[in-house]
Design a protein around this motif. Structure first.
Motif, PDB file in Angstrom:
ATOM      1  N   GLN A   7     -39.633 -19.748  68.663  1.00 44.21           N
ATOM      2  CA  GLN A   7     -38.991 -20.981  68.225  1.00 44.21           C
ATOM      3  C   GLN A   7     -39.754 -22.203  68.738  1.00 44.21           C
ATOM      4  O   GLN A   7     -39.954 -23.171  68.011  1.00 44.21           O
ATOM      5  CB  GLN A   7     -37.544 -21.018  68.708  1.00 44.21           C
ATOM      6  CG  GLN A   7     -36.774 -22.204  68.198  1.00 44.21           C
ATOM      7  CD  GLN A   7     -35.298 -22.122  68.553  1.00 44.21           C
ATOM      8  OE1 GLN A   7     -34.890 -21.329  69.405  1.00 44.21           O
ATOM      9  NE2 GLN A   7     -34.504 -22.920  67.923  1.00 44.21           N
ATOM     10  N   ASN A   8     -40.216 -22.152  69.969  1.00 41.63           N
ATOM     11  CA  ASN A   8     -40.978 -23.268  70.527  1.00 41.63           C
ATOM     12  C   ASN A   8     -42.278 -23.496  69.763  1.00 41.63           C
ATOM     13  O   ASN A   8     -42.664 -24.647  69.517  1.00 41.63           O
ATOM     14  CB  ASN A   8     -41.264 -23.051  72.009  1.00 41.63           C
ATOM     15  CG  ASN A   8     -40.028 -23.182  72.861  1.00 41.63           C
ATOM     16  OD1 ASN A   8     -39.068 -23.843  72.483  1.00 41.63           O
ATOM     17  ND2 ASN A   8     -40.034 -22.545  74.013  1.00 41.63           N
ATOM     18  N   CYS A  10     -42.837 -22.734  66.625  1.00 40.80           N
ATOM     19  CA  CYS A  10     -42.476 -23.276  65.309  1.00 40.80           C
ATOM     20  C   CYS A  10     -42.135 -24.753  65.400  1.00 40.80           C
ATOM     21  O   CYS A  10     -42.539 -25.550  64.551  1.00 40.80           O
ATOM     22  CB  CYS A  10     -41.307 -22.500  64.723  1.00 40.80           C
ATOM     23  SG  CYS A  10     -41.722 -20.805  64.258  1.00 40.80           S
ATOM     24  N   ARG A  11     -41.400 -25.145  66.413  1.00 38.52           N
ATOM     25  CA  ARG A  11     -40.986 -26.539  66.568  1.00 38.52           C
ATOM     26  C   ARG A  11     -42.140 -27.451  66.992  1.00 38.52           C
ATOM     27  O   ARG A  11     -42.089 -28.659  66.777  1.00 38.52           O
ATOM     28  CB  ARG A  11     -39.869 -26.647  67.591  1.00 38.52           C
ATOM     29  CG  ARG A  11     -38.558 -26.118  67.071  1.00 38.52           C
ATOM     30  CD  ARG A  11     -37.460 -26.336  68.065  1.00 38.52           C
ATOM     31  NE  ARG A  11     -36.192 -25.869  67.520  1.00 38.52           N
ATOM     32  CZ  ARG A  11     -35.095 -25.759  68.213  1.00 38.52           C
ATOM     33  NH1 ARG A  11     -35.088 -26.081  69.505  1.00 38.52           N
ATOM     34  NH2 ARG A  11     -33.990 -25.335  67.657  1.00 38.52           N
ATOM     35  N   SER A  12     -43.173 -26.875  67.578  1.00 38.53           N
ATOM     36  CA  SER A  12     -44.281 -27.692  68.075  1.00 38.53           C
ATOM     37  C   SER A  12     -45.206 -28.167  66.958  1.00 38.53           C
ATOM     38  O   SER A  12     -46.109 -28.949  67.205  1.00 38.53           O
ATOM     39  CB  SER A  12     -45.101 -26.902  69.091  1.00 38.53           C
ATOM     40  OG  SER A  12     -45.865 -25.906  68.427  1.00 38.53           O
ATOM     41  N   CYS A  13     -44.997 -27.676  65.760  1.00 40.49           N
ATOM     42  CA  CYS A  13     -45.840 -28.035  64.615  1.00 40.49           C
ATOM     43  C   CYS A  13     -47.267 -27.505  64.792  1.00 40.49           C
ATOM     44  O   CYS A  13     -48.220 -28.052  64.246  1.00 40.49           O
ATOM     45  CB  CYS A  13     -45.821 -29.541  64.381  1.00 40.49           C
ATOM     46  SG  CYS A  13     -46.167 -29.953  62.659  1.00 40.49           S
ATOM     47  N   TYR A  24     -40.154 -21.038  57.355  1.00 44.73           N
ATOM     48  CA  TYR A  24     -39.693 -20.550  58.651  1.00 44.73           C
ATOM     49  C   TYR A  24     -38.427 -19.717  58.466  1.00 44.73           C
ATOM     50  O   TYR A  24     -37.664 -19.930  57.527  1.00 44.73           O
ATOM     51  CB  TYR A  24     -39.404 -21.726  59.588  1.00 44.73           C
ATOM     52  CG  TYR A  24     -40.631 -22.539  59.912  1.00 44.73           C
ATOM     53  CD1 TYR A  24     -41.509 -22.131  60.904  1.00 44.73           C
ATOM     54  CD2 TYR A  24     -40.932 -23.703  59.213  1.00 44.73           C
ATOM     55  CE1 TYR A  24     -42.650 -22.858  61.206  1.00 44.73           C
ATOM     56  CE2 TYR A  24     -42.068 -24.435  59.504  1.00 44.73           C
ATOM     57  CZ  TYR A  24     -42.919 -24.007  60.502  1.00 44.73           C
ATOM     58  OH  TYR A  24     -44.047 -24.731  60.793  1.00 44.73           O
ATOM     59  N   ASP A  27     -32.049 -19.512  61.481  1.00 39.76           N
ATOM     60  CA  ASP A  27     -31.745 -19.465  62.915  1.00 39.76           C
ATOM     61  C   ASP A  27     -31.465 -18.034  63.386  1.00 39.76           C
ATOM     62  O   ASP A  27     -31.932 -17.619  64.448  1.00 39.76           O
ATOM     63  CB  ASP A  27     -30.553 -20.360  63.252  1.00 39.76           C
ATOM     64  CG  ASP A  27     -30.878 -21.838  63.133  1.00 39.76           C
ATOM     65  OD1 ASP A  27     -32.072 -22.202  63.111  1.00 39.76           O
ATOM     66  OD2 ASP A  27     -29.922 -22.643  63.061  1.00 39.76           O
TER      67      ASP A  27
END
Length: 75
Positions: A7-8, A10-13, A24, A27
């Motif tokens: 998840q990190n 993915c969120r970091s772009c 993606y 959840d």
């Protein structure tokens, strides 16, 4: 391009690119991906996790078309 990573990540772009359409997991699917990655990092590699990842890819492909899958992790 389907991105299966923590998840990190993915969120970091980390995988962002203006020329690519990124997909993606939901959840719930992301939670399963994170768990599988955590277990691999701890040395616990199992057929069960492999089956879960395969199922996630199949479920997402039933909802949306993509050309490839990135199995990524920054750990």
């Amino acid at each position: 391009l389907l991105i299966l990573a923590t998840q990190n990540s993915c969120r970091s772009c980390l995988y962002c690119n203006s020329d690519l359409t990124l997909i993606y997991p939901s959840d719930e699917e992301q939670s399963l991906v994170d768990g599988a990655i955590d277990r691999v990092l701890s040395g616990d590699i199992s057929e069960n996790d492999s089956e879960h990842i395969t199922r996630i890819i199949e479920q997402i492909s039933a909802r949306i078309e993509f050309d490839a899958v990135v199995l990524g992790c920054t750990d």
